[in-house]
Design a protein around this motif. Structure first.
Motif, PDB file in Angstrom:
ATOM      1  N   ALA A  39       0.996  -1.014   0.113  1.00 41.51           N
ATOM      2  CA  ALA A  39      -0.199   0.215   0.184  1.00 41.51           C
ATOM      3  C   ALA A  39       0.875   1.242   0.021  1.00 41.51           C
ATOM      4  O   ALA A  39       0.578   2.378  -0.993  1.00 41.51           O
ATOM      5  N   ALA A  40       1.861   1.186   0.450  1.00 38.56           N
ATOM      6  CA  ALA A  40       2.954   2.098   0.869  1.00 38.56           C
ATOM      7  C   ALA A  40       3.675   2.819  -0.459  1.00 38.56           C
ATOM      8  O   ALA A  40       3.488   3.954  -0.512  1.00 38.56           O
ATOM      9  N   SER A  41       3.468   1.759  -1.183  1.00 39.64           N
ATOM     10  CA  SER A  41       4.348   1.924  -2.704  1.00 39.64           C
ATOM     11  C   SER A  41       2.837   2.717  -3.698  1.00 39.64           C
ATOM     12  O   SER A  41       3.624   3.462  -4.573  1.00 39.64           O
ATOM     13  N   VAL A  42       2.417   1.848  -3.718  1.00 39.42           N
ATOM     14  CA  VAL A  42       0.781   3.145  -4.314  1.00 39.42           C
ATOM     15  C   VAL A  42       0.847   4.186  -3.634  1.00 39.42           C
ATOM     16  O   VAL A  42       0.784   4.480  -4.682  1.00 39.42           O
ATOM     17  N   LEU A  43       0.873   4.307  -2.417  1.00 40.51           N
ATOM     18  CA  LEU A  43       0.701   5.659  -2.301  1.00 40.51           C
ATOM     19  C   LEU A  43       1.523   6.685  -2.415  1.00 40.51           C
ATOM     20  O   LEU A  43       0.889   7.844  -1.772  1.00 40.51           O
ATOM     21  N   PHE A  44       2.920   5.946  -2.654  1.00 38.57           N
ATOM     22  CA  PHE A  44       3.760   7.499  -2.892  1.00 38.57           C
ATOM     23  C   PHE A  44       3.442   8.086  -3.510  1.00 38.57           C
ATOM     24  O   PHE A  44       4.235   9.586  -3.776  1.00 38.57           O
ATOM     25  N   PHE A  45       2.592   7.638  -4.614  1.00 36.22           N
ATOM     26  CA  PHE A  45       2.489   9.332  -6.192  1.00 36.22           C
ATOM     27  C   PHE A  45       1.498  10.013  -4.586  1.00 36.22           C
ATOM     28  O   PHE A  45       1.774  11.438  -6.274  1.00 36.22           O
ATOM     29  N   ALA A  46       1.027   9.585  -3.756  1.00 32.13           N
ATOM     30  CA  ALA A  46       0.248  11.549  -3.132  1.00 32.13           C
ATOM     31  C   ALA A  46       0.934  12.103  -2.527  1.00 32.13           C
ATOM     32  O   ALA A  46       0.980  13.354  -2.338  1.00 32.13           O
TER      33      ALA A  46
END
Length: 419
Positions: free
Chosen positions: A189-196
């Motif tokens: 999830a953290a790797s996805v959220l980095f885009f934010a």
């Protein structure tokens, strides 16, 4: 003595920075993170917000010491050298047209979904968002900052009202089991959220527009951090607590939350909020990148004619025109089915993560060592490097931009080096 022509104040500066950091990801990432880790996705939000603090603080400190439209490229120039700075500048300049098309497309999809217009309507709305952002910046930063302040305030109000309206429907049952996929799912999830969280480098290009960067930038940074912390965590908790397992199945969590709270009338509200957010993001990135292009031209890292309009208080319209032309070409390619939104967002994030990592490397050289901030920057550098490792073949994009930059520096006419 010439009068100070720098125009950004604390309010408009905070709006521009918040618009750059929030980005269009806030419209979809809560559900993507919930799909990856369930309720434990909230831990990923908390970790990344904590890691965001040293990144923001480091860029604010560097901007206060070295205020310049070159932003991260200026810091890298001082810490590593002109060739590395040119590469970083090309990374960011090349990423912005992709990013603004992505943002405009997201806004178009939200509006089209609410109005039932389909793909053609989404493309038309996205084109209007892109055109409006270009016109706002062409008129001048004063208008751009005021527009951004208005839109940023309206957007924050809508998002905050969404969280408050949804709060009574939060169910404790939706938080159990809390970590169904284990700790590995939190990392996913953290790797996805980095885009934010890839947006602080965009704000760094505006450091030269403050009357007193050393005083104003830390204040703007603290306010921006407060805004994104409240909105990100509020939306993350509301998405999981209200939607439960359904959070992983929706592409428009903001619409879903508002629909649960106020009914079908929420769709146009969500569409308007999406329009504000995507316009704000495109506006902020174009403001920063156009000044970066002028700074690159000034320093000989890009064609000299880009430098016109790059002085504080002026409008770098030539640089803005290059960005606009590239964005239009990409938008036409996307509209004809040549690419998709997911690919555009990931390509943008890969370039921005490379820029962020370079900026953090410069901070490790330029900032006082063995301080709390220095160690925080070191930890954030490790996180950013990990995100880049997951980019795969998309790393070819920053690699190609680096090669193009080096070729330009090698082939430019004698006597036109960096000053």
């Amino acid at each position: 003595m010439q009068p100070d022509v720098r125009r950004l104040g604390i309010g408009s500066g905070t709006a521009l920075c918040a618009g750059a950091v929030l980005g269009p990801g806030v419209l979809s990432l809560p559900s993507l993170a919930a799909a990856a880790a369930g309720p434990a996705s909230i831990l990923a939000w908390v970790v990344l917000l904590a890691m965001c603090v040293p990144v923001a603080a480091a860029f604010a400190a560097l901007g206060g010491r070295y205020p310049d439209g070159g932003g991260v490229a200026t810091y890298v120039h001082r810490a590593i050298g002109p060739r590395a700075a040119a590469v970083v500048g090309w990374w960011f300049y090349g990423a912005v047209p992709i990013g603004v098309v992505s943002a405009a497309w997201i806004g178009g999809k939200y509006v089209a979904d609410a109005a039932g217009w389909g793909d053609t309507g989404a493309a038309a709305v996205g084109g209007a968002v892109l055109a409006g952002s270009l016109v706002s910046n062409a008129v001048g930063l004063r208008m751009s900052g005021r527009v951004q302040l208005l839109l940023g305030g309206l957007l924050a109000a809508v998002l905050l009202c969404t969280v408050l309206a949804a709060a009574p429907q939060v169910s404790a049952a939706h938080f159990t089991p809390f970590m169904p996929g284990g700790w590995a799912s939190v990392g996913s999830a953290a790797s996805v959220l980095f885009f934010a969280f890839a947006g602080w480098e965009a704000a760094s290009h505006l450091s030269g527009e403050f009357a007193d960067p050393a005083r104003d930038l830390p204040r703007v940074t603290r306010r921006t951090l407060a805004v994104i912390t409240v909105l990100y965590l509020g939306l993350a908790v509301a998405t999981v607590g209200v939607l439960g397992p359904a959070a992983a199945d929706t592409d428009t969590p903001l619409t879903a939350l508002l629909t649960r709270s106020v009914g079908g009338a929420a769709r146009p509200v969500a569409a308007v909020a999406a329009l504000f957010l995507t316009f704000g993001t495109a506006n902020a990135y174009l403001a920063g990148a156009s000044r970066l292009g002028a700074a690159l031209g000034r320093d000989g890292a890009a064609p000299r004619w880009l430098a016109k309009g790059g002085a504080p208080g002026e409008v770098p319209r030539r640089s803005l025109a290059v960005l606009g032309a590239a964005a239009v070409v990409l938008a036409l390619a996307a509209g004809s089915g040549g690419t998709d939104l997911d690919l555009l967002m990931r390509a943008t994030a890969t370039c921005l993560a490379a820029v962020t990592l370079a900026g953090l490397a410069a901070a490790l050289v330029l900032l006082p060592r063995r301080t709390a901030l220095w160690y925080g920057v070191l930890a954030s550098s490790a996180l950013t490097a990990g995100v880049l490792a997951f980019a795969g073949w998309l790393l070819l994009i920053p690699a190609a931009l680096a090669v193009a930059s080096c070729c330009f520096l090698t082939l430019r006419r004698p006597g036109r080096g960096s000053r």
